[in-house]
Scaffold this active site. Structure first.
Site, short mmCIF file in Angstrom:
data_model
loop_
_atom_site.label_atom_id
_atom_site.label_comp_id
_atom_site.label_asym_id
_atom_site.label_seq_id
_atom_site.Cartn_x
_atom_site.Cartn_y
_atom_site.Cartn_z
N ARG A 27 18.50 5.26 3.60
CA ARG A 27 17.70 4.13 4.08
C ARG A 27 17.71 3.94 5.59
O ARG A 27 16.68 3.83 6.22
CB ARG A 27 18.22 2.82 3.42
CG ARG A 27 18.06 2.77 1.93
CD ARG A 27 18.32 1.36 1.43
NE ARG A 27 18.51 1.31 0.00
CZ ARG A 27 18.68 0.19 -0.70
NH1 ARG A 27 18.70 -0.97 -0.06
NH2 ARG A 27 18.85 0.20 -2.00
N HIS A 73 9.26 5.55 -3.41
CA HIS A 73 10.24 4.62 -2.83
C HIS A 73 10.37 3.39 -3.74
O HIS A 73 9.71 2.36 -3.53
CB HIS A 73 9.79 4.19 -1.43
CG HIS A 73 10.90 3.64 -0.58
ND1 HIS A 73 11.92 4.42 -0.07
CD2 HIS A 73 11.15 2.38 -0.15
CE1 HIS A 73 12.74 3.67 0.65
NE2 HIS A 73 12.31 2.42 0.61
N TYR A 117 -4.68 -8.10 3.21
CA TYR A 117 -5.69 -8.37 4.23
C TYR A 117 -5.80 -7.25 5.28
O TYR A 117 -6.80 -7.17 5.98
CB TYR A 117 -5.37 -9.68 4.96
CG TYR A 117 -5.40 -10.89 4.07
CD1 TYR A 117 -6.55 -11.27 3.39
CD2 TYR A 117 -4.25 -11.67 3.91
CE1 TYR A 117 -6.56 -12.38 2.56
CE2 TYR A 117 -4.25 -12.79 3.09
CZ TYR A 117 -5.41 -13.14 2.42
OH TYR A 117 -5.43 -14.24 1.61
#
Length: 809
Positions: A27, A73, A117
């Site tokens: 990570r 992921h 958006y």
């Protein structure tokens, strides 16, 4: 199931270590080869699979996040979207890897719009990282559910780790790598290829320094060299500022701020600093940023120095920050701290492997194609035979068998001949096959030579570096400064002479010495500070702006202040209360003020007297200049400091302690040894029951015959006696009677050293200040009652007095 027995501590250690390595590798820490963390790599790979090329349309970020989360992921969608957003921010990434459309946040730390958006696609430079990924250039491993394959690392033609840097916090370790300019890094890689035997120092000297997306000035190039040599250190980043004159005032213009600093937060910091400042230094601050770039305007107060204000802001706000560098990366599956040379070498080794595997893949592909084209050429030259074989064959399989035997071609060639269109039988197509075969042989020859020469592979890497420099190279944004200087306000302050005046009630004023006009003898003097009726000037001395003044409190703390911190006033102004400069406790009061000079001179001794009769001698060198005060003497319960003074170690001095009940003990300074800061002092005078020390007198041994001691009582009686009347005793004795106490004169307020020309100001409990000349009091013997020197109202009494000397007398 077999039972396993082991201690809980062993199980916890092993489990925690496994978890730590999972976080570190999976990570938080980037791979040294492509400079990406797993989530970044998976985002770019998924966008490539979605065919989101830079030349094509964008796609909803939510679609990309879903693709990444569902295939590669399996973590939270916000973690994926946050990584996607950061790769699209031009104030976060020096060379953004994602081209975003919509609200992707701002340098003011405004959050991005929701993923439904915004839209995104790969940036052009990100495509360079994915180039040739289909040509077996990197290892592919199963995804989390083993239904798909994902790359272990991207081929990455660009040195992404150095270009965009990295930051991440893992379990027990962290990484923080600054971004750099692509042209400079490309040049360095090429130079290293030409001279791989370069030392760490030589490699470090070839890279100018970090190049942050927000610009700024990176200080101390030598510190940068050291970071490149060791892999860790700290970089100072300073805002780019300028000072302008505008409408009879100055203002500071900020056009670039340090990397990672929020513009809105910086403006709040500056405003908060101005609000909490003891001086009026900033009148207004505005954000005038627009599409043209960042611009913060700081209006400077009329009487403030813009250079000093700027340096204070650099010191106390995020106009200047430190960027901690820790070049920790994943190398061959393990975390490792690398220096610049090691990172460069790791990238070159990675590109060497990628180019070699790509060449092997292409050689095999060209070899197969050449084999097919060779068969097609044979068929085109014996087209009649081919037609007869096909026409007379029972089925496809028998036709392939006949072709392999008659034309002496392989099965693969025979299958290609059977798939050949009739148009390939023309003379033009036959020429094309010859040309293709020739090109294939040439390409195979070039690849064969490349695979057999490490030098040629290295030249390919250099060509890649020239390509990315020419295509993506841009001007440096961050300036590298050679300066190693820290912010030093004092460099901008002239060490002018000033007059510092402190009143009995604690008002401090600093005035330029030149404000005081030279007067002839008998002049009335100048008013240095305007006081209230119940106040008077207690300390006046000439010093300089860069010198220190020391304040000793009743609790035994020693406070220091550089004189330029005093608010500078016009002659005759009231001044500023001393509590504005120090954070004194509610029951703490300043008892003495000392003009120290520029340094804590070891040849100077400070003397401290306490109410209980203790005396302490301590070298000034025992102290340090701390703004929150330094303990000068350790006090017993109920005791407090009453007075202090400075003497020269090399001079002989006499110390005298005066008490409430009219006793004075004078002794030589050699009777008191020097002590450490935490010492409580030693007995200076043996007190009678109910008595206490009220003042300390310090005078040079050679002036004992020239001065007098003035003692004033609470009922306004004063007595002036020659100091020579006071015999020198040993330290710790009871001393001699200084004044005969009666019900008429009351207790002693204080005793001070005076000369004939001094004046005295005495303050009463009702707030009256009475001024009189020392010469108004006759000189009398030591053991007398004295004369009235202060007319008091009924129920009023004297509480303090001080001699007036020096510039204001």
């Amino acid at each position: 199931m077999e039972e396993i027995k082991r201690s809980i501590s062993e199980e916890l250690v092993e489990s925690y270590m496994n978890y730590s390595m999972s976080v570190i590798i999976g990570r938080a820490i980037p791979d040294v080869r492509d400079g990406l963390k797993p989530v970044q790599r998976r985002i770019l790979f998924s966008m490539n699979e979605l065919n989101l090329k830079n030349s094509g349309p964008t796609k909803k970020s939510a679609r990309i996040v879903g693709e990444v989360m569902g295939k590669y992921h399996p973590h939270g969608d916000m973690a994926i979207y946050d990584a996607l957003v950061r790769m699209a921010q031009d104030f976060t990434m020096r060379y953004p890897l994602v081209h975003g459309q919509g609200n992707f946040g701002s340098i003011d730390r405004d959050p991005p719009a929701a993923s439904r958006y915004t839209e995104a696609k790969l940036s052009k430079i990100a495509e360079e990282m994915l180039e040739d990924i289909e040509e077996n250039t990197v290892d592919m491993v199963p995804n989390f559910d083993e239904t798909l394959k994902e790359p272990v690392v991207l081929p990455s033609k660009i040195p992404q780790l150095l270009l965009n840097g990295a930051s991440g916090i893992a379990v027990g370790m962290a990484t923080s790598i600054p971004p750099h300019n692509i042209g400079e890094v490309a040049d360095l890689i090429s130079k290293f290829i030409d001279n791989p035997e370069m030392t760490d120092d030589e490699v470090a000297s070839l890279l100018k320094g970090p190049d942050f997306p927000t610009g700024g000035i990176v200080m101390d190039s030598e510190a940068i060299r050291n970071i490149y040599r060791t892999g860790r250190g700290s970089i100072v980043i300073r805002s780019r500022t300028s000072i302008e004159d505008h409408k009879n005032r100055s203002r500071i213009i900020v056009t670039e701020i340090p990397y990672g600093v929020s513009k809105a937060s910086l403006i709040e910091q500056i405003a908060e600093y101005a609000k909490n400042s003891k001086e009026n230094i900033i009148s207004d601050i505005r954000d005038e940023s627009d599409k043209e770039g960042l611009r913060i305007v700081i209006e400077i107060a009329r009487n403030a120095d813009a250079n000093i204000v700027l340096n204070r802001l650099l010191k106390h706000t995020a106009l200047e920050t430190h960027f901690a560098v820790q070049m920790l990366v994943i190398d061959h599956g393990k975390p490792k701290l690398m220096n610049l040379k090691q990172i460069i070498k790791a990238f070159i080794d990675h590109r060497y492997e990628v180019i070699k595997r790509r060449s092997e893949y292409e050689f095999e592909k060209f070899s197969k194609r050449a084999h097919i084209v060779e068969g097609l050429i044979k068929a085109s030259r014996a087209i009649g035979t081919v037609v007869d074989i096909v026409k007379n064959s029972r089925d496809l399989e028998s036709a392939i068998d006949s072709l392999t035997k008659i034309l002496e071609v392989s099965r693969e060639q025979a299958e290609a001949i059977m798939d050949m269109k009739l148009q390939r039988l023309t003379t033009l197509e036959h020429a094309k096959l010859d040309e293709e075969y020739k090109n294939l042989i040439e390409s195979m020859g070039r690849l064969h030579a490349l695979l057999g020469s490490d030098r040629m592979i290295m030249e390919e890497i250099k060509k890649d570096m020239e390509y990315i420099k020419s295509k993506y190279g841009d001007a440096r944004r961050s300036e590298i400064s050679q300066s190693t200087e820290n912010i030093n306000i004092e460099d901008l302050i002239p060490d002018d002479e000033i007059v510092v005046t402190i009143t009995h009630n604690g008002y401090v004023s600093a005035t330029k010495l030149e404000s005081y006009k030279m007067q002839s003898r008998g002049g009335k003097g100048n008013i240095s500070i305007r006081t209230r009726e119940d106040d008077y000037v207690e300390h006046t001395f000439v010093t300089t702006k860069l010198s220190y003044t020391g304040f000793i409190t009743n609790l035994g703390k020693f406070y220091f202040i550089k004189n330029y911190n005093f608010q500078e006033n016009e002659k005759g102004s009231k001044g500023k209360l001393i509590l504005n400069y120090f954070n004194l406790s509610p029951n703490e009061k300043v008892k003495s003020v000392i003009s120290i000079g520029h340094t804590l001179d070891p040849s100077k001794d400070m003397w401290i007297a306490t109410k209980s009769g203790k005396i302490k001698r301590i070298s000034l060198s025992e102290f340090s200049f701390k703004s929150n005060g330094v303990l000068a003497i350790k006090l017993e319960d109920g005791d407090e400091v009453v007075d202090s003074a400075l003497t020269d170690t090399n001079e002989k001095n006499i110390i005298a302690l005066s008490t409430l009940k009219g006793f004075v003990n004078a002794f030589k300074d050699e009777d008191v040894r020097k002590m450490g800061r935490m010492a409580m002092g030693i007995r200076g005078i043996r007190l009678h029951e109910g008595d206490e020390v009220v003042s300390m007198i310090v005078l040079k041994a050679d002036e004992a015959d020239k001065v007098q001691l003035l003692t004033i009582t609470e009922k306004g009686l004063g007595k002036r006696s020659p100091f020579s009347d006071y015999p020198i005793h040993k330290r710790g004795s009871q001393g001699v009677r200084n004044l005969r106490l009666t019900a008429k004169n009351g207790l002693v307020v204080s005793t001070a050293k005076v000369v004939e020309d001094d004046e005295i100001i005495a303050v009463t409990a009702n707030g009256k200040a009475i001024r009189f000349k020392v010469s108004d009091l006759s000189v009398t013997s030591r053991n007398t009652q004295g004369f009235r020197c202060v007319d008091l109202d009924p129920e009023d009494k004297v509480v303090a007095f001080t001699p007036l000397r020096g510039i204001d007398s």
